[in-house]
Scaffold this motif. Structure first.
Motif, PDB file in Angstrom:
ATOM      1  N   ARG A 150       1.112  22.342  -4.241  1.00 38.80           N
ATOM      2  CA  ARG A 150      -0.097  23.034  -3.783  1.00 38.80           C
ATOM      3  C   ARG A 150      -0.989  23.350  -4.968  1.00 38.80           C
ATOM      4  N   TRP A 151      -2.292  23.293  -4.725  1.00 36.78           N
ATOM      5  CA  TRP A 151      -3.251  23.657  -5.773  1.00 36.78           C
ATOM      6  C   TRP A 151      -4.588  23.986  -5.135  1.00 36.78           C
ATOM      7  N   ARG A 152      -5.463  24.542  -5.921  1.00 40.61           N
ATOM      8  CA  ARG A 152      -6.825  24.814  -5.462  1.00 40.61           C
ATOM      9  C   ARG A 152      -7.779  23.867  -6.187  1.00 40.61           C
ATOM     10  N   ASP A 153      -8.668  23.231  -5.418  1.00 41.09           N
ATOM     11  CA  ASP A 153      -9.586  22.267  -6.021  1.00 41.09           C
ATOM     12  C   ASP A 153     -10.729  22.990  -6.716  1.00 41.09           C
ATOM     13  N   ALA A 154     -11.717  22.193  -7.209  1.00 42.90           N
ATOM     14  CA  ALA A 154     -12.834  22.769  -7.964  1.00 42.90           C
ATOM     15  C   ALA A 154     -13.676  23.715  -7.132  1.00 42.90           C
ATOM     16  N   ASN A 155     -13.602  23.595  -5.803  1.00 46.20           N
ATOM     17  CA  ASN A 155     -14.371  24.476  -4.921  1.00 46.20           C
ATOM     18  C   ASN A 155     -13.558  25.684  -4.457  1.00 46.20           C
ATOM     19  N   GLY A 156     -12.329  25.822  -4.971  1.00 47.72           N
ATOM     20  CA  GLY A 156     -11.502  26.960  -4.598  1.00 47.72           C
ATOM     21  C   GLY A 156     -10.740  26.775  -3.305  1.00 47.72           C
ATOM     22  N   VAL A 157     -10.766  25.591  -2.735  1.00 46.73           N
ATOM     23  CA  VAL A 157     -10.083  25.319  -1.477  1.00 46.73           C
ATOM     24  C   VAL A 157      -8.659  24.859  -1.771  1.00 46.73           C
ATOM     25  N   GLN A 158      -7.693  25.469  -1.079  1.00 52.47           N
ATOM     26  CA  GLN A 158      -6.301  25.109  -1.314  1.00 52.47           C
ATOM     27  C   GLN A 158      -5.990  23.727  -0.743  1.00 52.47           C
ATOM     28  N   GLN A 159      -5.307  22.933  -1.524  1.00 53.94           N
ATOM     29  CA  GLN A 159      -4.894  21.596  -1.129  1.00 53.94           C
ATOM     30  C   GLN A 159      -3.371  21.499  -1.261  1.00 53.94           C
ATOM     31  N   LYS A 160      -2.783  20.568  -0.570  1.00 51.12           N
ATOM     32  CA  LYS A 160      -1.343  20.393  -0.679  1.00 51.12           C
ATOM     33  C   LYS A 160      -0.958  18.950  -0.365  1.00 51.12           C
ATOM     34  N   ARG A 161       0.122  18.510  -0.960  1.00 54.98           N
ATOM     35  CA  ARG A 161       0.684  17.194  -0.726  1.00 54.98           C
ATOM     36  C   ARG A 161       2.206  17.312  -0.651  1.00 54.98           C
ATOM     37  N   SER A 162       2.818  16.577   0.253  1.00 58.41           N
ATOM     38  CA  SER A 162       4.274  16.613   0.422  1.00 58.41           C
ATOM     39  C   SER A 162       4.886  15.266   0.043  1.00 58.41           C
ATOM     40  N   TYR A 163       6.082  15.324  -0.518  1.00 51.65           N
ATOM     41  CA  TYR A 163       6.770  14.112  -0.975  1.00 51.65           C
ATOM     42  C   TYR A 163       8.251  14.187  -0.604  1.00 51.65           C
ATOM     43  N   ALA A 164       8.835  13.052  -0.358  1.00 53.12           N
ATOM     44  CA  ALA A 164      10.262  12.997  -0.029  1.00 53.12           C
ATOM     45  C   ALA A 164      11.120  13.148  -1.281  1.00 53.12           C
ATOM     46  N   LYS A 165      10.580  12.749  -2.439  1.00 50.12           N
ATOM     47  CA  LYS A 165      11.330  12.800  -3.681  1.00 50.12           C
ATOM     48  C   LYS A 165      10.726  13.829  -4.627  1.00 50.12           C
ATOM     49  N   LYS A 166      11.601  14.582  -5.283  1.00 46.63           N
ATOM     50  CA  LYS A 166      11.137  15.614  -6.212  1.00 46.63           C
ATOM     51  C   LYS A 166      10.377  14.987  -7.384  1.00 46.63           C
ATOM     52  N   GLY A 167      10.807  13.813  -7.822  1.00 47.61           N
ATOM     53  CA  GLY A 167      10.131  13.160  -8.941  1.00 47.61           C
ATOM     54  C   GLY A 167       8.688  12.807  -8.612  1.00 47.61           C
ATOM     55  N   ASP A 168       8.461  12.376  -7.372  1.00 49.92           N
ATOM     56  CA  ASP A 168       7.084  12.068  -6.965  1.00 49.92           C
ATOM     57  C   ASP A 168       6.225  13.326  -6.951  1.00 49.92           C
ATOM     58  N   ALA A 169       6.812  14.426  -6.517  1.00 46.95           N
ATOM     59  CA  ALA A 169       6.078  15.686  -6.506  1.00 46.95           C
ATOM     60  C   ALA A 169       5.750  16.138  -7.923  1.00 46.95           C
ATOM     61  N   GLU A 170       6.709  15.960  -8.833  1.00 46.41           N
ATOM     62  CA  GLU A 170       6.458  16.325 -10.240  1.00 46.41           C
ATOM     63  C   GLU A 170       5.326  15.495 -10.826  1.00 46.41           C
ATOM     64  N   ASP A 171       5.310  14.189 -10.492  1.00 49.52           N
ATOM     65  CA  ASP A 171       4.230  13.322 -10.983  1.00 49.52           C
ATOM     66  C   ASP A 171       2.882  13.785 -10.442  1.00 49.52           C
ATOM     67  N   LYS A 172       2.848  14.142  -9.165  1.00 50.79           N
ATOM     68  CA  LYS A 172       1.605  14.625  -8.571  1.00 50.79           C
ATOM     69  C   LYS A 172       1.160  15.922  -9.236  1.00 50.79           C
ATOM     70  N   LYS A 173       2.103  16.818  -9.491  1.00 47.50           N
ATOM     71  CA  LYS A 173       1.795  18.089 -10.141  1.00 47.50           C
ATOM     72  C   LYS A 173       1.142  17.861 -11.499  1.00 47.50           C
ATOM     73  N   LYS A 174       1.701  16.939 -12.277  1.00 47.92           N
ATOM     74  CA  LYS A 174       1.130  16.650 -13.589  1.00 47.92           C
ATOM     75  C   LYS A 174      -0.277  16.059 -13.470  1.00 47.92           C
TER      76      LYS A 174
END
Length: 369
Positions: free
Chosen positions: A37-61
């Protein structure tokens, strides 16, 4: 649902990752998921879900990197929403605003205006572009108006690549310039109202664009230096900047044309000093003059579809016939040499005989053992 455990700090704008204490049961139809989860440049919360923790870590970075660069924007934005913001920020001339607006409202928005910008693919643009119910040249112009929107989205970090890249369209049919003759110019002048009779003569005698002609002021015509200086153009009822930097130019003209301009402004003065004006002394522009032109073309017996712009070709053809070089013609027209050659290359005399003599001399030269 579970997300990666990593505390989120709203003040820093970093991406959030947190592990769910009670993951959903497989009996419910899904297993453990990882969410970023994160907030974009406009302050709107965004989120993405992944089946693998490694994919989520890559997205986070990737998210944190984009936030640092200030390139992360709302991925849910539609093409129309983004395009309207883009249009409002462009320094377009009045006619460009109208042309771009028509391309969007009539063609782009009905096709994919409500779609998310990131969902539009190259295949979508290719299918849309080739199915446009317009001439090939018009399709190219529409695509050239839409393309910059996607290019801006790339620069803003919304999409990685413009779907307009590599689009192939049918080639427009080759159309050679057929200049208007001197007798046709005189016929047009005779078919126009008296206060506009000078217009085709001035266009054919200077090669200026229609907008430049309507923006011409009496002060721009110098009888001492025998020149006409192009400084501005008239579009959409207002004075507007010239098309390009090359459009600023000084054009040498003959005394006969200067005398014609002097006689015209003496009989038909303008309140604001323009060479051409309406019956009330107000300046004209191409849009207001268009219906008058069509009637004059018909009355003069010229081919249907003869454009005001065609008189610019008449001027260029006259220079070429008199022996002017491509550089000279380009300067007089306010165009690049490349554009001038692309449009008028067929107007220059050919060197067929010289080519034949050169090849014959080469082939008949004595053989050296």
């Amino acid at each position: 649902m579970a997300v990666i455990h990593d505390a989120w700090h709203s003040k820093t704008g970093a991406a959030q990752c947190r592990e769910h204490k009670k993951p959903p049961s497989k009996a419910h139809g899904y297993g453990l998921r990882w969410q970023v989860r994160w907030r974009d440049a406009n302050g709107v919360q965004q989120k993405r879900s992944y089946a693998k923790k490694g994919d989520a870590e890559d997205k986070k970075k990737a998210v944190e990197s984009a936030l640092i660069r200030g390139q992360l924007t709302d991925p849910k934005v539609t093409f129309k929403e983004y395009a309207e913001k883009w249009r409002a920020s462009q320094p377009h001339r009045p006619t460009t605003v109208e042309v771009v607006g028509n391309s969007f409202e009539k063609h782009a928005y009905p096709a994919f205006g409500s779609r998310r910008l990131i969902s539009i693919t190259q295949s979508d643009i290719q299918s849309w572009a080739v199915s446009l119910p317009v001439a090939p040249s018009t399709a190219r112009r529409i695509l050239s108006n839409v393309g910059p929107v996607f290019s801006a989205a790339v620069r803003d970090g919304i999409i990685g690549r413009s779907p307009c890249q590599g689009i192939r369209l049918p080639q427009p049919p080759h159309r050679e310039i057929v200049p208007t003759s001197a007798s046709q110019v005189r016929a047009l002048a005779a078919s126009l109202p008296a206060r506009l009779a000078l217009l085709p003569v001035l266009l054919a005698g200077t090669g200026v664009r229609p907008g430049e002609c309507f923006g011409l002021r009496v002060a721009d015509v110098d009888s001492v230096t025998r020149t006409v200086t192009v400084r501005q153009q008239r579009q959409g009822g207002v004075d507007a900047p010239l098309k390009t930097a090359r459009s600023h130019r000084v054009i040498p003209v003959p005394k006969s044309l200067l005398d014609a301009v002097a006689a015209h402004v003496e009989v038909f003065p303008s309140k604001d000093g323009y060479v051409f004006s309406d019956a009330k002394g107000q300046p004209l522009d191409e849009h207001r003059f268009r219906h008058v032109w069509h009637r004059a073309v018909k009355a003069a017996g010229l081919p249907k579809g003869t454009r005001i712009h065609d008189l610019r070709h008449t001027y260029a053809s006259a220079l070429i016939a008199a022996g002017a070089t491509p550089v000279t013609v380009a300067r007089r027209l306010g165009d690049s040499v490349i554009t001038t050659m692309r449009v008028y290359a067929h107007c220059w005399p050919t060197d067929d005989d010289q080519t034949r003599l050169a090849v014959d001399a080469f082939l008949s030269a004595p053989q050296v053992p």
